[in-house]
Design an enzyme around this catalytic site. Structure first.
Site, PDB file in Angstrom:
ATOM      1  N   GLY A 140      63.698  34.704  21.075  1.00  0.00           N
ATOM      2  CA  GLY A 140      62.226  35.413  19.841  1.00  0.00           C
ATOM      3  C   GLY A 140      62.238  35.096  19.405  1.00  0.00           C
ATOM      4  CB  ALA A 180      63.984  41.485  15.956  1.00  0.00           C
ATOM      5  N   GLY A 181      63.175  38.085  15.126  1.00  0.00           N
ATOM      6  CA  GLY A 181      63.899  36.894  16.136  1.00  0.00           C
ATOM      7  C   GLY A 181      64.832  35.778  14.829  1.00  0.00           C
ATOM      8  CG  PHE A 221      49.036  52.596   7.796  1.00  0.00           C
ATOM      9  CD1 PHE A 221      48.118  51.297   6.888  1.00  0.00           C
ATOM     10  CD2 PHE A 221      48.995  52.328   9.088  1.00  0.00           C
ATOM     11  CE1 PHE A 221      47.952  50.249   7.596  1.00  0.00           C
ATOM     12  CE2 PHE A 221      48.464  51.395  10.064  1.00  0.00           C
ATOM     13  CZ  PHE A 221      48.106  50.216   9.123  1.00  0.00           C
ATOM     14  CG  ASP A 259      59.319  37.484  30.019  1.00  0.00           C
ATOM     15  OD1 ASP A 259      58.918  37.878  30.721  1.00  0.00           O
ATOM     16  OD2 ASP A 259      59.282  36.583  29.447  1.00  0.00           O
ATOM     17  CD  GLN A 290      52.108  53.766  18.883  1.00  0.00           C
ATOM     18  OE1 GLN A 290      51.728  52.259  17.864  1.00  0.00           O
ATOM     19  NE2 GLN A 290      52.285  54.756  17.848  1.00  0.00           N
ATOM     20  CG  HIS A 330      46.313  51.163  17.234  1.00  0.00           C
ATOM     21  ND1 HIS A 330      45.215  51.739  16.767  1.00  0.00           N
ATOM     22  CD2 HIS A 330      46.308  50.833  16.608  1.00  0.00           C
ATOM     23  CE1 HIS A 330      44.915  50.858  16.180  1.00  0.00           C
ATOM     24  NE2 HIS A 330      45.981  50.542  15.628  1.00  0.00           N
ATOM     25  CG  LEU A 342      44.995  47.123  16.186  1.00  0.00           C
ATOM     26  CD1 LEU A 342      44.928  48.517  17.896  1.00  0.00           C
ATOM     27  CD2 LEU A 342      45.901  47.290  15.989  1.00  0.00           C
ATOM     28  CD  GLU A 371      47.108  54.562  12.143  1.00  0.00           C
ATOM     29  OE1 GLU A 371      47.656  53.987  12.884  1.00  0.00           O
ATOM     30  OE2 GLU A 371      48.102  54.780  10.830  1.00  0.00           O
ATOM     31  NE  ARG A 428      49.021  53.208  14.620  1.00  0.00           N
ATOM     32  CZ  ARG A 428      49.722  51.733  14.848  1.00  0.00           C
ATOM     33  NH1 ARG A 428      50.350  51.788  15.238  1.00  0.00           N
ATOM     34  NH2 ARG A 428      49.053  51.585  13.459  1.00  0.00           N
ATOM     35  CG  HIS A 437      49.537  48.910  19.166  1.00  0.00           C
ATOM     36  ND1 HIS A 437      48.852  47.485  18.962  1.00  0.00           N
ATOM     37  CD2 HIS A 437      49.504  49.415  18.004  1.00  0.00           C
ATOM     38  CE1 HIS A 437      48.866  47.555  18.013  1.00  0.00           C
ATOM     39  NE2 HIS A 437      49.768  48.633  17.577  1.00  0.00           N
ATOM     40  CD  GLU A 482      56.892  46.228  20.371  1.00  0.00           C
ATOM     41  OE1 GLU A 482      55.617  45.625  19.905  1.00  0.00           O
ATOM     42  OE2 GLU A 482      55.653  46.687  21.586  1.00  0.00           O
ATOM     43  NE  ARG A 519      55.102  50.629  15.814  1.00  0.00           N
ATOM     44  CZ  ARG A 519      53.477  50.474  15.574  1.00  0.00           C
ATOM     45  NH1 ARG A 519      53.551  50.269  14.303  1.00  0.00           N
ATOM     46  NH2 ARG A 519      53.106  49.619  16.448  1.00  0.00           N
ATOM     47  CB  SER A 526      56.710  48.398  14.400  1.00  0.00           C
ATOM     48  OG  SER A 526      55.466  47.953  14.127  1.00  0.00           O
ATOM     49  CG  LEU A 527      55.279  44.294  11.188  1.00  0.00           C
ATOM     50  CD1 LEU A 527      54.101  44.085   9.662  1.00  0.00           C
ATOM     51  CD2 LEU A 527      54.999  43.097  11.710  1.00  0.00           C
TER      52      LEU A 527
HETATM   53  C1  LIG Z   1      47.295  43.325  17.606  1.00  0.00           C
HETATM   54  C2  LIG Z   1      49.294  43.882  16.679  1.00  0.00           C
HETATM   55  C3  LIG Z   1      48.812  44.840  15.292  1.00  0.00           C
HETATM   56  C4  LIG Z   1      49.991  45.428  14.521  1.00  0.00           C
HETATM   57  N1  LIG Z   1      50.637  45.548  13.575  1.00  0.00           N
HETATM   58  C5  LIG Z   1      50.897  46.266  12.793  1.00  0.00           C
HETATM   59  C6  LIG Z   1      51.558  46.395  11.555  1.00  0.00           C
HETATM   60  O1  LIG Z   1      49.864  45.769  10.881  1.00  0.00           O
HETATM   61  N2  LIG Z   1      51.913  46.980  11.403  1.00  0.00           N
HETATM   62  C7  LIG Z   1      53.430  47.412  11.742  1.00  0.00           C
HETATM   63  O2  LIG Z   1      54.141  47.634  11.400  1.00  0.00           O
HETATM   64  N3  LIG Z   1      53.384  46.691  13.242  1.00  0.00           N
HETATM   65  C8  LIG Z   1      51.937  45.969  13.400  1.00  0.00           C
HETATM   66  N4  LIG Z   1      52.180  45.602  15.158  1.00  0.00           N
HETATM   67  C9  LIG Z   1      53.293  46.148  16.204  1.00  0.00           C
HETATM   68  C10 LIG Z   1      54.784  44.414  15.477  1.00  0.00           C
HETATM   69  O3  LIG Z   1      53.643  43.627  15.257  1.00  0.00           O
HETATM   70  C11 LIG Z   1      55.401  44.586  16.605  1.00  0.00           C
HETATM   71  O4  LIG Z   1      56.230  45.470  16.989  1.00  0.00           O
HETATM   72  C12 LIG Z   1      56.646  43.265  16.039  1.00  0.00           C
HETATM   73  O5  LIG Z   1      55.836  42.294  15.503  1.00  0.00           O
HETATM   74  C13 LIG Z   1      57.663  43.114  16.835  1.00  0.00           C
HETATM   75  O6  LIG Z   1      58.436  42.020  16.393  1.00  0.00           O
HETATM   76  P1  LIG Z   1      59.229  40.854  17.271  1.00  0.00           P
HETATM   77  O7  LIG Z   1      59.700  40.388  16.557  1.00  0.00           O
HETATM   78  O8  LIG Z   1      59.909  42.382  18.149  1.00  0.00           O
HETATM   79  O9  LIG Z   1      58.594  40.841  18.540  1.00  0.00           O
HETATM   80  P2  LIG Z   1      57.531  39.570  18.796  1.00  0.00           P
HETATM   81  O10 LIG Z   1      56.609  38.892  17.131  1.00  0.00           O
HETATM   82  O11 LIG Z   1      56.895  39.514  19.849  1.00  0.00           O
HETATM   83  O12 LIG Z   1      58.095  38.178  18.808  1.00  0.00           O
HETATM   84  C14 LIG Z   1      58.676  38.143  20.188  1.00  0.00           C
HETATM   85  C15 LIG Z   1      59.876  36.683  20.338  1.00  0.00           C
HETATM   86  O13 LIG Z   1      60.027  36.443  22.262  1.00  0.00           O
HETATM   87  C16 LIG Z   1      59.652  35.524  22.351  1.00  0.00           C
HETATM   88  N5  LIG Z   1      59.733  35.619  24.568  1.00  0.00           N
HETATM   89  C17 LIG Z   1      59.628  36.616  24.687  1.00  0.00           C
HETATM   90  N6  LIG Z   1      60.217  36.716  26.048  1.00  0.00           N
HETATM   91  C18 LIG Z   1      60.709  35.265  26.031  1.00  0.00           C
HETATM   92  C19 LIG Z   1      61.765  35.022  27.323  1.00  0.00           C
HETATM   93  N7  LIG Z   1      60.982  34.944  28.321  1.00  0.00           N
HETATM   94  N8  LIG Z   1      62.060  33.012  26.731  1.00  0.00           N
HETATM   95  C20 LIG Z   1      62.128  33.080  25.518  1.00  0.00           C
HETATM   96  N9  LIG Z   1      61.198  33.769  24.556  1.00  0.00           N
HETATM   97  C21 LIG Z   1      60.587  34.999  25.078  1.00  0.00           C
HETATM   98  C22 LIG Z   1      58.303  35.362  22.179  1.00  0.00           C
HETATM   99  O14 LIG Z   1      58.162  33.867  22.445  1.00  0.00           O
HETATM  100  C23 LIG Z   1      58.232  35.493  20.643  1.00  0.00           C
HETATM  101  O15 LIG Z   1      58.701  34.524  19.834  1.00  0.00           O
HETATM  102  C24 LIG Z   1      51.156  45.332  15.903  1.00  0.00           C
HETATM  103  C25 LIG Z   1      50.996  44.823  17.293  1.00  0.00           C
HETATM  104  C26 LIG Z   1      50.297  44.407  18.110  1.00  0.00           C
HETATM  105  C27 LIG Z   1      50.215  44.224  19.010  1.00  0.00           C
END
Ligand SMILES: Cc1cc2nc3c(=O)[nH]c(=O)nc-3n(C[C@H](O)[C@H](O)[C@H](O)COP(=O)(O)OP(=O)(O)OC[C@H]3O[C@@H](n4cnc5c(N)ncnc54)[C@H](O)[C@@H]3O)c2cc1C
Ligand code: SF4
Ligand code: SF4
Ligand code: FES
Lengths: 314, 569
Positions: free
Chosen positions: B10, B14-15, B114, B210, B229, B231, B241, B244, B275, B341, B372, B383, B388-389
């Protein structure tokens, strides 16, 4: 009922691409991507393309529709129907197809890599944030909206004939650092960007601005980098010299005097584009504010002279 | 066999953040099924929380309390405390990386209000905060490309566990279809959320469970899966989306009668209540027939903000409205409905990012999770926006640091390559050979519909039973599906099928955990148990795989500073 005429390619099956047609009722409000999914999920599971966010932010789904690159998820399909009933879908240009609408982005990313796409800070990191005024933020606001979708890269004419050209996306990304008040390598950057393959290889056709789905608008950013390059006196190259003599030529006659331009200059066949550059040359010559009148069309020698006199005064 | 010190699955916030933490010392691989900068973190619009106090005095203590109250007191408060304390430095570091933030007149990072936050705490970059952070981290990844190997468009299939130790993952190259074993001394999952199990969702197509299911299949429980959650402001019928931030900037929510209905539900905070509360209010209005034109529509009205402010602060939202439904929010209200969401639940970790498997905090050595897909739990039952960012960056960094420390103590363990590989190859073969008649598309649609209708904003025992029953039948039909594309090169169909398998598993876990929780808390609302029940349910659920069935256990919540209190806004 609309016809989707799709360029198919599967190297495992046959070496040459071919076109295949699918009929689909476009549901009300459906985006092009919705329709592509409909085709994949109900008509032919082997139809292949990239997608993820479906909200015009991840940059995955760029394809050519009716000959021009766009984001499939951002366009209402019904707006794209041509000649009564057809939408032609093809992979992005200037990159090699892998399968159907999926192309190999490697050259695109390699060029992004070339512009050193990361901040090279001027100062050591302070305890808190580096300060940056809202105006300084504004200068990099637009370029930082780029989603790396490759639409501009696909439709850039120069790339068709010169694969060394860094291309619109990489140059727009470069502007993001050239004009970042926190970056300390402005001069080195514009020097690098003024080499062959860089900003001066652009022919000012502005196709990339038409294709860009975001405010990044690469050609506008390229002009900004050119301005900085001239301001930084990085002029020891054909492109910059060309811009300068063009400005001089306009100043003296109000017209483009081809004879005074270096003949060996590459790439300039778009006079309208060169006019866009006038302010850049001007800024270099007068290092001042550009009178707004310059953005209007220039029909009269006296007008031009007057503009230059005003610029002289500042 | 491919070998690295650490494999990160990922490449969202986070990754990537985890990778940067380790790349100076270790040989790091980062793997993503989409190109890294196309990860779903980029879709985040509104902001990232930190008590910087740039526009009003603020403190980590207030951030802590808001987060715990917003989470309906199910948060582990020791973890929340570390997390909110870490926030300011994490933001400054992003800024130093080059992240492009909107600014205050005196040049500091701008902050806005927010939902659920008592102070303007959301640092932002217009309405594309996730995008700019994702790209800033991606830039750093490119800068360190010598020590971080990017596997772009590679898919992770399964986790290699040997007893209590994790030794790698089995993956495949989407472009060639080649299956490979990746041996590693440590593995970090940062695979994001799983909103795609719902019909109306804000999540990207890649959000398919996954990672969490790979962990689950390896015997690891999932924590708090029932908490999803919704939204309030998803685009009508699409779920895309509208941040907010639109309400943070002063937007109104109106029902079909033109009333700002939040007055009835949260008079003090109005549109900026958390939310879960706003989403339930909106759903209640629609259920009571007060949607716009009698449909499942609420209006998000921004007209009074004026074009200039909308263009400065919410340009992308305006463009989304114009492109996706032809509504210009400068002139007309946007039609919205609640959208699935965010996944509060996920792979259980301790506050250092180590994956744990039970109440005692027993670790799976060498296995970490962040973002996430993980459940620490800092968000509890709901949340807050912009938290979450922050979660992804803070725990991405911590998981990276923990993995680094761990790897320095162990070597590579033996991996039975052919055994691990065969299991995945068989999965491919099974799908290719199946030759059934069921349409995977129908199965996917039915799953999503039943989840949104019966396991959505409002739940009850009958609906959840229907839901579980339907999903089980869909899982049987899945075994008789029909595939068209049997090629190896970029076969996106086969990956969608594998993802559907994961989502069916996850859907059942969500509904089962929801059925077991006979109370209402945060994002989980049971109409048959409409009250919070601290006596019986102030605890985290853990859903385990057991002989092909699901088994639910619980573990206590860590409460340090704030005793559960009634939640009013
Ligand atoms: C539309 C939207 C708006 C948002 N706005 C906000 C906000 O304003 N503020 C806030 O704090 N949060 C917000 N969030 C929530 C926040 O964006 C996410 O919770 C956060 O970005 C998650 O980051 P992550 O690094 O955990 O995962 P992600 O950024 O989702 O990354 C997941 C990664 O895993 C990889 N992956 C998944 N499965 C596999 C697999 N089987 N094999 C290989 N790779 C895989 C994907 O390719 C990707 O690279 C929002 C979410 C959405 C959907
Ligand atoms: S303006 Fe320059 S970069 Fe843009 S498409 Fe034309 S030649 Fe290419
Ligand atoms: S500049 Fe525009 S068209 Fe080019 S890659 Fe970026 S967003 Fe796409
Ligand atoms: S699917 Fe992400 S930009 Fe279209």
């Amino acid at each position: 009922m609309a016809t989707f005429r799709i360029k198919r390619y599967n190297p495992e099956k046959q070496p040459e691409p071919y076109y295949e047609e699918f009929q689909l009722d476009i549901p009300q409000g459906a985006t092009l991507l919705d329709c592509m999914n409909q085709i994949k999920w109900t008509l032919d599971g082997s139809f292949t393309y990239r997608m993820s966010c479906r909200s015009a932010i991840c940059g995955s789904c760029a394809v050519k529709a009716n000959g021009h690159a766009l984001l499939a998820c951002q366009r209402q399909a019904s707006h794209l129907v041509k000649n009564g009933d057809t939408i032609v879908l093809e992979p992005l240009g200037n990159m090699k197809p892998i399968k159907d609408l999926v192309v190999d982005f490697k050259p695109f990313w390699d060029k992004i890599d070339k512009i050193k796409p990361y901040l090279q800070p001027k100062t050591r990191a302070p305890e808190k944030e580096r300060l940056q005024s809202p105006e300084q933020f504004k200068r990099i606001d637009d370029s930082s909206t780029c989603i790396m979708c490759g639409s501009c890269y696909s439709d850039c004419n120069v790339l068709e004939v010169n694969d060394k050209f860094l291309g619109p996306a990489a140059l727009a990304k470069a502007q993001r650092f050239v004009e970042d008040s926190r970056d300390g390598k402005t001069h080195e950057r514009v020097k690098e960007l003024s080499k062959p393959g860089g900003i001066w290889d652009c022919t000012h056709c502005a196709e990339c601005v038409e294709r860009c789905p975001k405010p990044a608008r690469p050609f506008d950013r390229i002009k900004e980098v050119m301005t900085v390059a001239l301001e930084e006196r990085v002029t020891n190259n054909t492109g910059a010299r060309h811009a300068i003599s063009f400005t001089k030529s306009i100043k003296s006659s109000g017209r483009l005097n081809e004879n005074t331009l270096p003949v060996e200059s590459v790439g300039y066949f778009n006079v309208k584009g060169l006019f866009d550059l006038l302010p850049v040359g001007l800024r270099m010559l007068f290092k001042g504010k550009i009178p707004p009148i310059l953005h209007k069309s220039i029909d009269d020698v006296d007008d031009v002279k007057r503009i230059f006199m005003e610029a002289d005064k500042e | 066999m491919i070998k690295h010190d650490v494999v990160i699955v990922g490449s969202g916030l986070a990754g990537m953040r985890a990778a940067l933490e380790m790349c100076k010392d270790l040989d790091v691989a980062i793997l993503s099924k989409v190109y890294p900068s196309r990860s779903h973190s980029g879709a985040a619009q509104g902001g990232i929380a930190a008590a910087l106090g740039n526009s009003e005095p603020d403190s980590w203590e207030e951030h802590l309390y808001d987060t715990v109250k917003g989470g309906d007191f199910l948060n582990d408060q020791d973890a929340v405390e570390e997390y909110v304390k870490a926030a300011p430095d994490v933001i400054y570091e992003l800024e130093h990386f080059g992240c492009v933030f909107s600014r205050t007149p005196d040049g500091k990072i701008a902050q806005r209000s927010f939902g659920g936050h008592s102070k303007p705490r959301a640092c932002f970059s217009a309405d594309r905060t996730g995008h700019t952070i994702l790209h800033a981290l991606h830039e750093q990844l490119l800068k360190h490309s010598k020590s971080i190997k990017i596997y772009s468009e590679w898919y992770m299939h399964s986790l290699i566990l040997d007893g209590d130790r994790c030794n790698g993952v089995v993956v495949s190259d989407i472009r060639t279809g080649a299956v490979e074993v990746m041996q590693a001394r440590a593995v970090i999952f940062a695979t994001g959320g799983y909103g795609r199990v719902f019909n109306i969702t804000s999540n990207a197509f890649a959000g398919t469970a996954d990672g969490v299911m790979a962990a689950f299949r390896a015997g690891i429980p999932l924590e708090d899966a029932e908490f999803v959650q919704y939204h309030p402001s998803g685009l009508y019928r699409q779920g895309i989306l509208f941040s907010e931030a639109a309400r943070g900037e002063g937007g109104y929510l109106l029902n079909g009668e033109g009333d700002r209905f939040m007055e009835q539900y949260a008079p003090a905070r109005m549109e900026l209540a958390p939310r879960d509360i706003v989403a339930r209010a909106a759903q209640s209005e629609m259920d009571a027939g007060r949607g716009v034109d009698g449909k499942d529509i609420i209006h998000l009205d921004l007209r009074h903000l004026g074009e200039a402010r909308i263009m400065e602060r919410l340009p992308q939202i305006r463009q989304l409205g114009i492109d996706f439904i032809g509504v210009d929010c400068v002139k007309d209200p946007l039609p919205i409905q609640p959208t699935a969401h965010y996944s509060m639940g996920g792979i259980p970790t301790d506050k250092t990012g180590h994956v744990i498997t039970d109440e005692q905090g027993t670790r799976v050595n060498g296995f970490f999770a962040a973002g996430e897909c993980a459940c620490v739990s800092v968000h509890g039952a709901n949340r807050l926006g912009t938290n979450s960012l922050l979660d992804a960056v803070v725990f991405g960094e911590l998981a990276g640091r923990s993995a680094l420390a761990y790897v320095n103590t162990v070597g590579h363990a033996k991996v039975n390559e052919s055994h691990e590989k065969t299991k995945v190859l068989e999965q491919f073969e099974n799908i290719f050979q199946q030759n059934g008649s069921e349409s995977y598309n129908d199965i996917r649609d039915e799953m999503k519909t039943v989840m949104t209708e019966n396991c959505g904003v409002f739940r009850d025992e009958d609906r959840l039973k229907v839901c579980i029953d339907t999903i089980q039948k869909l899982r049987e039909r899945y075994e008789r599906g029909k595939v068209t594309d049997k090629g190896k090169v970029f076969n996106s169909e086969i990956y969608e099928i594998i993802e559907l398998g994961n989502m069916l598993g996850m859907a059942e876990i969500i509904a089962t955990a929801a059925l077991a929780r006979q109370e209402s808390r945060g994002g989980h609302f049971r109409t048959d148990y409409p009250k919070r029940d601290d006596e019986n349910f102030l605890k985290h659920s853990l859903t385990y795989p057991k002989d092909g069935e699901l088994e639910i256990k619980y573990k206590p919540v860590v409460i340090t500073k704030h005793q559960p209190a009634e939640r009013t806004y």
